[in-house]
Scaffold this active site. Structure first.
Site: not given
Length: 494
Positions: A18, A228
């Site tokens: 991430d 997302e």
């Protein structure tokens, strides 16, 4: 002397997915969540910091733990106000993991860390005087009346601070509710709120800025709906909103002339299985979720992304590859490579560990799909018997006492590396193998020219070599298992 930069860009034993890159004072800092080797859940660790000088992207420095999950009041940290109504439903874990974060330098010059907790529908903010010091909990992102917005799930924040204001992007848009309470949330896509200069009070919004699967039909997002991983940057006159699509393995982008959008879908930037790249319909890796951001570093633009290891979704590693913004503002899709931040092919004459492979597929590429993950409340299912994957084992002489390698290569498996620069003087190829079998070395593609063939029959790690000759220029190098079953730790070209 500078080292070579490879993918993954952090040491093999580090699992920071991430990744959101930011440049502060001549260094690039990467902020991400923190998995574990051989992990069985997402984001089980505290946030750690890593940084590198902008002029040497091989020289990564560990900054230590920058924020612990027990600092958040939901996990027991101190707080002098009532907790917000963060619960989605019953049955969630008592201790909440730190999900994907982002950081921005606020209007007061301090650094603000935005994050979400697993099983909680609220965004948290921590603050620090330096980019990678010890962050301290500040507050929750709330409306002026102290409530959590009902539009969008408070998940995967992306933050942009500029003279016109402080813009916070968030959202999670699954096709079905996967946890109790989610069905009560508006998950139409990605949302934006504008924050006061205190960096936690919402003064405008929420506003829908990118369509998810419930609202994408008939829009530019229809084929690649927002799922997302909100990330935001500005280059030139355009704002670029990067996100993970419903396909999961790809990072896409939208553009707008203002930070509050809405963003027009632009295309796919990268897939961690190279799906769609130059029309590719077969994965080059076992795929999983993806998350990352764009960053210009020392004049070159990169997309940061992550890959999966250990055959599961829970031991992810950060990678990066060069991208280009064309004069019309578009970003063509790029392929995943082994050289990443090296700003060019790796020199062929060297030793490389196999974990930098950017192509890893099983015996039947038409059956290569996603890595394994567990459904909520269930244990991790067994890995497919035919799946090869990157892992590690105990090794007293290895870095951190570990030895990384590719496990479970059977007949028909492929391991590939892009790209290596040959100068024509290379004479030998040596593989570090364990097991019994034969491997062919191929140039440029899985069907490319064979340059050597190596056999091994050993229950322990052994070196096996073959001659090579008359190779020049930049090439992809593939190793195809012709027969047998092998583990593969490294290759050396001399």
């Amino acid at each position: 002397m500078k080292k070579l930069a490879v993918n993954p860009y952090l040491p093999f034993w580090e699992t920071v997915p991430d990744g959101e890159p930011h440049v502060f004072d001549g260094r690039v800092y990467v902020y991400g969540s923190h998995d574990a080797l051989k992990g069985e859940a997402f984001c089980v660790g505290d946030y750690v910091g890593w940084s590198a000088p902008v002029d040497d992207l091989s020289d990564w420095r560990y900054e230590g733990v920058i924020y612990r999950r027990d600092q958040d009041p939901i996990n027991g940290g101190s707080y002098d106000k009532p907790l917000p109504n963060y619960k989605m439903g019953e049955g969630r874990p008592e201790e909440h993991n730190l999900y994907a974060p982002d950081v921005a330098q606020g209007p007061d010059g301090r650094y603000y860390l935005f994050y979400a907790l697993s099983g909680a529908n609220v965004l948290s903010v921590a603050v620090c005087d330096t980019p990678a010091g010890q962050y301290e909990f500040l507050d929750y992102v709330l409306l002026p009346d102290g409530s959590v917005p009902k539009q969008g799930m408070m998940f995967d924040p992306g933050i942009l601070c500029e003279e016109s204001g402080n813009y916070l992007y968030y959202g999670f848009c699954p096709p079905v509710a996967f946890a109790p309470g989610m069905e009560k949330l508006n998950t139409d896509g990605a949302f934006l709120v504008k924050l006061a200069d205190d960096m936690h009070t919402i003064v405008e919004g929420p506003k829908l800025v990118a369509n998810g699967c419930q609202t994408a039909k008939g829009t530019s997002y229809e084929a690649h709906p927002f799922f997302e991983a909100s990330s935001i940057r500005k280059f030139g006159d355009l704002y670029y909103f990067v996100y993970s699509s419903l396909q999961g393995n790809e990072l896409c982008y939208g553009t707008a002339k203002t930070p509050d959008g809405p963003f027009d879908f632009g295309g796919v930037i990268i897939s961690n299985g190279d799906m769609g790249y130059q029309g590719n319909t077969l994965p080059t890796n076992y795929m999983g979720n993806n998350h990352g951001g764009l960053m210009e570093i020392n004049g070159q633009l990169y997309i940061f992304w992550h890959r999966q290891t250990h055959g599961t979704m829970y031991s992810r590693q950060g990678c990066a590859d060069k991208v280009e913004i064309l004069p019309d503002g578009s970003i063509p899709q790029v392929e995943i490579t082994s050289c990443g931040l090296n700003n060019g092919p790796l020199p062929a004459k060297n030793r490389y560990e196999s974990y930098i492979a950017c192509h890893l597929t099983g015996p039947d590429r038409t059956k290569v799909g996603g890595v394994i993950m567990a459904r909520p409340g269930q244990s991790l299912p067994p890995l497919p018997a035919e799946m090869p994957y990157i892992t590690e084992e105990d090794c007293p002489s290895g870095e951190k006492g570990l030895k990384p390698y590719v496990y479970n290569l059977s007949t028909g498996c492929l391991v590939g590396f892009k790209y290596l620069a040959f100068d024509g003087s290379e004479q030998s190829l040596t593989l570090e193998l364990r097991g019994k079998g034969t491997i062919k070395a191929l140039l440029d593609s899985p069907e490319g020219r064979e340059i050597g063939r190596i056999s091994c029959d050993s229950k322990t790690w052994a070196q096996a070599s073959c001659p090579i000759a008359n190779i020049s220029g930049a090439h992809a190098l593939y190793f195809a298992v012709e027969d047998g079953k092998l583990d593969f730790a490294s290759f050396t070209i001399a």
